[in-house]
Design a protein around this motif. Structure first.
Motif, PDB file in Angstrom:
ATOM      1  N   ALA A  11       0.810  -1.224   0.000  1.00 46.65           N
ATOM      2  CA  ALA A  11       0.000   0.000   0.000  1.00 46.65           C
ATOM      3  C   ALA A  11       0.839   1.268   0.000  1.00 46.65           C
ATOM      4  CB  ALA A  11      -0.939  -0.011   1.197  1.00 46.65           C
ATOM      5  N   GLU A  12       1.811   1.367   0.914  1.00 51.00           N
ATOM      6  CA  GLU A  12       2.563   2.612   1.055  1.00 51.00           C
ATOM      7  C   GLU A  12       3.368   2.925  -0.198  1.00 51.00           C
ATOM      8  OE1 GLU A  12       2.453   4.768   3.601  1.00 51.00           O
ATOM      9  OE2 GLU A  12       0.997   3.541   4.678  1.00 51.00           O
ATOM     10  N   ASN A  83       9.857  -3.517  -5.657  1.00 49.53           N
ATOM     11  CA  ASN A  83      11.056  -4.168  -6.180  1.00 49.53           C
ATOM     12  C   ASN A  83      10.996  -5.679  -6.009  1.00 49.53           C
ATOM     13  OD1 ASN A  83      13.463  -1.959  -6.719  1.00 49.53           O
ATOM     14  ND2 ASN A  83      11.971  -1.238  -5.211  1.00 49.53           N
ATOM     15  N   THR A  84      10.620  -6.138  -4.814  1.00 50.41           N
ATOM     16  CA  THR A  84      10.614  -7.565  -4.526  1.00 50.41           C
ATOM     17  C   THR A  84       9.610  -8.305  -5.401  1.00 50.41           C
ATOM     18  OG1 THR A  84      11.258  -7.073  -2.251  1.00 50.41           O
ATOM     19  CG2 THR A  84      10.410  -9.271  -2.677  1.00 50.41           C
ATOM     20  N   LEU A 193      17.361   2.900  -2.938  1.00 51.48           N
ATOM     21  CA  LEU A 193      16.260   2.699  -2.005  1.00 51.48           C
ATOM     22  C   LEU A 193      15.332   1.693  -2.686  1.00 51.48           C
ATOM     23  CD1 LEU A 193      15.676   6.387  -0.845  1.00 51.48           C
ATOM     24  CD2 LEU A 193      17.358   4.703  -0.059  1.00 51.48           C
ATOM     25  N   GLY A 194      15.729   0.401  -2.564  1.00 50.40           N
ATOM     26  CA  GLY A 194      15.144  -0.664  -3.346  1.00 50.40           C
ATOM     27  C   GLY A 194      13.937  -1.320  -2.723  1.00 50.40           C
ATOM     28  N   CYS A 195      13.311  -0.631  -1.828  1.00 48.24           N
ATOM     29  CA  CYS A 195      11.968  -0.938  -1.345  1.00 48.24           C
ATOM     30  C   CYS A 195      11.216   0.365  -1.495  1.00 48.24           C
ATOM     31  CB  CYS A 195      11.996  -1.408   0.100  1.00 48.24           C
ATOM     32  SG  CYS A 195      10.389  -1.385   0.912  1.00 48.24           S
ATOM     33  N   THR A 196      10.053   0.346  -2.117  1.00 51.50           N
ATOM     34  CA  THR A 196       9.398   1.599  -2.475  1.00 51.50           C
ATOM     35  C   THR A 196       8.855   2.366  -1.272  1.00 51.50           C
ATOM     36  OG1 THR A 196       7.418   0.309  -3.040  1.00 51.50           O
ATOM     37  CG2 THR A 196       8.874   0.961  -4.849  1.00 51.50           C
ATOM     38  N   LEU A 212      19.143   6.633  -5.073  1.00 49.82           N
ATOM     39  CA  LEU A 212      18.406   6.245  -6.269  1.00 49.82           C
ATOM     40  C   LEU A 212      17.042   5.768  -5.773  1.00 49.82           C
ATOM     41  CD1 LEU A 212      21.390   4.440  -7.918  1.00 49.82           C
ATOM     42  CD2 LEU A 212      20.142   6.319  -9.001  1.00 49.82           C
ATOM     43  N   ASN A 213      16.089   6.670  -5.834  1.00 49.09           N
ATOM     44  CA  ASN A 213      14.748   6.443  -5.297  1.00 49.09           C
ATOM     45  C   ASN A 213      13.954   5.634  -6.318  1.00 49.09           C
ATOM     46  OD1 ASN A 213      12.015   6.716  -4.602  1.00 49.09           O
ATOM     47  ND2 ASN A 213      12.300   8.741  -3.714  1.00 49.09           N
TER      48      ASN A 213
END
Length: 248
Positions: A11-12, A83-84, A193-196, A212-213
């Motif tokens: 969600a976030e 990402n996951t 930042l590989g989790c959104t 790197l967002n």
């Protein structure tokens, strides 16, 4: 103007991507203007046991269902701000119902375009210990580093126990900053930042390294595709599409 689908999983992160897409449209197109957007999400809770078992095929079935609903809504292509989840999208199976952008390819292209050489990767344990970003970075001639095993566990707990639930604590922020400092000491000149959800905790102003967002970069890549500044997406899951130009 093309219609963008957001294939959401958490969600976030999906909410942040939606806002980034709309705000980016306003900056580039003018007041109150952005592409048509449809967001589809099947509760992440339905997949958590499958993640724990490593049953990516079962998760892909759910994500494919979302893709079908986006296609039925008239979307031209999708973005998946998780990402996951791309690990499951790459798990194999029938091509997705509409094409999309691959998040690690977008990020790797931007890293190369900005002149970075060695990039730290933050994300879920599944992501950090996967080949998703190493493969994308290798294709762009980049090196990467991961946090230590203990720090990977800390990051993973924070993502699922706090960030995905809209909880952002100062002690957790301090731990992430410490981890980024360690990555800088090990030769990193940027961090993914590989989790959104991580951009909601770590801003460029407090990060010890350039960020790197992945959330914002994905939204900007979608706008590039809408405006004709990048090739039309043609990736439909399974093996990742390797971009050949900086930034995609």
């Amino acid at each position: 103007m093309k219609h963008v689908g957001i294939l959401a999983h958490s969600a976030e992160g999906s909410a942040l991507c939606y806002l980034s897409l709309c705000h980016g449209g306003i900056r580039r197109l003018g007041p109150h203007r952005h592409p048509d957007v449809t967001l589809d999400v099947i509760s992440m809770g339905a997949s958590m046991e499958d993640w724990a078992r490593g049953d990516y095929a079962a998760i892909r079935v759910r994500l494919a269902r979302s893709a079908q609903r986006l296609a039925a809504a008239g979307c031209d292509f999708f973005i998946c701000p998780d990402n996951t989840a791309h690990l499951a999208l790459e798990a194999g199976g029938e091509p997705l119902a509409l094409p999309g952008l691959h998040i690690s390819e977008v990020v790797a292209g931007q890293a190369r375009q900005r002149g970075f050489r060695t990039v730290g990767v933050l994300g879920t344990r599944w992501l950090m210990e996967s080949t998703l970003y190493p493969c994308a970075f290798d294709a762009h001639g980049l090196d990467h580093r991961l946090p230590s095993a203990d720090d990977r566990a800390l990051i993973d707990r924070a993502i699922f126990e706090e960030l995905c639930n809209g909880v952002f604590k100062e002690p957790t922020r301090a731990e992430f900053v410490r981890i980024i400092v360690d990555l800088a000491a090990r030769g990193c000149d940027a961090v993914v930042l590989g989790c959104t959800e991580i951009p909601l905790l770590i801003s460029p102003e407090i990060s010890p390294l350039p960020t790197l967002n992945s959330t914002v970069l994905l939204a900007e890549a979608a706008l590039d595709a809408v405006l004709g500044n990048a090739p039309a997406p043609d990736w439909r899951g399974s093996a990742p599409m390797r971009l050949t130009s900086p930034g995609g």
